[in-house]
Write an enzyme that holds these catalytic residues in place. Sequence first.
Site, short mmCIF file in Angstrom:
data_model
loop_
_atom_site.label_atom_id
_atom_site.label_comp_id
_atom_site.label_asym_id
_atom_site.label_seq_id
_atom_site.Cartn_x
_atom_site.Cartn_y
_atom_site.Cartn_z
CG ASP A 126 -1.88 1.14 1.30
OD1 ASP A 126 -1.59 2.19 0.70
OD2 ASP A 126 -2.92 1.01 1.97
CE LYS A 140 -7.25 8.56 2.52
NZ LYS A 140 -6.74 7.31 3.08
C1 LIG Z 1 -7.32 5.98 3.35
C2 LIG Z 1 -6.48 4.80 3.20
C3 LIG Z 1 -7.00 3.61 2.70
C4 LIG Z 1 -8.46 3.45 2.32
O1 LIG Z 1 -8.80 4.27 1.25
P1 LIG Z 1 -10.26 4.90 0.98
O2 LIG Z 1 -10.03 5.70 -0.25
O3 LIG Z 1 -10.59 5.74 2.19
O4 LIG Z 1 -11.20 3.79 0.81
C5 LIG Z 1 -6.13 2.53 2.56
N1 LIG Z 1 -4.83 2.61 2.91
C6 LIG Z 1 -4.31 3.75 3.42
C7 LIG Z 1 -2.88 3.79 3.79
C8 LIG Z 1 -5.11 4.88 3.59
O5 LIG Z 1 -4.59 5.99 4.10
#
Ligand SMILES: *Cc1c(COP(=O)(O)O)cnc(C)c1O
Length: 371
Positions: free
Chosen positions: A177, A202
Amino acid sequence: MEKKAQSEKIQTDTFLAQIGNHQNPVTGSINTPIYFSTTYEHPTLGESTGYDYTRTKNPTREVVESALAVLENGAVGLATSSGMSAVQLVFSQFPVGSQIVASRDLYGGSYRYFKELEKQGIYQFVYVDDEADFERAITNKTAAVFIETPTNPLMSEVSIEKIAIFTKRHNVQLIVDNTFYTPLIQRPLELGADIVLHSATKYLGGHNDLLAGVVITRSKEVGERLAYNLNTTGAVLSPFDSWLLIRGMKTLSLRMERHEKNAQAVVSYLKTSPYVKDVMYPGRGGMLSFKIKDQKMIKEFLRNLSIFTFAESLGGVESLITYPTTQTHADIPKELRESYGLTPDVLRISTGIEAGADLIADLKQAFESLK
Ligand SMILES: *Cc1c(COP(=O)(O)O)cnc(C)c1O
């Protein structure tokens, strides 16, 4: 979608600014058109323009998907309706009963999803703290290793390259991720990962106005399998949201420069503040965490802030401050959270693109007005 061959080597900044340009020979439009059409005419029986139905393939989504494949240096990019649907898509490929090894300090939503998978008897999860322990946790039932680096919210880095040595040796997938660093800071596929995913909500989107996720695979085979699963289950990114993501990504490198510069300035200030016990920052990117001297100060400190917004999320142009204990990480049991260092005095900051001096002044006045 599969990445398009780049006719010439251009730098990433140029590539980002140009996403979608030079792709419309009919109109010459510089901006990617938003194709709202859900269905497409077939020239004749047995023929297709390449587009049949928007869940399967959409011309606007295709532009952002191929750009992502280029940016992360993968074979296939896929855009999904949220970061969580990207996580879910990646986990749609393993046989029931598989074991997954994951890093301990994870985004709370991923942890909640993993708990749910476990509760339903689909997969088993093993959580690991240290780099060296990943290999020990791998068994013959392991299908994948899932990591975040830097970790959230404690901001410690693990070596993708080292973990990739273990995953290759045992023939299991390495999934990273990469939400916090973006491909501008770290390209996991080049370091040995098999799949990289992001919450594009993000930094990639960057404006706190779009929910989106992306998945990029190193191999074409895995990419095609995930594309098949995505078409089957349907959590694709809408045409309008694909366009918003393209628009956001055009300025990604400018934004990342400022996010990082502001984070470094805030870190230098926090390290000198008598109200702060500990500052956690890996030296790169726009995310940092710190421990406030006394957790009883948190409520008033947050109320005193006037530029930082007390809100969940990160990676947008506005600076945000989050309290992981009650917000992003509330679904992780208290004892577990605290056992790995996510104590109730931790606050997490996502520096925006404002003037750094204003951010520091805001933090300073919020501390100094504490009664
Ligand atoms: C926010 C986030 C997610 C989930 O994403 P959404 O767009 O809110 O569904 C997954 N991994 C990380 C590191 C995040 O910051």
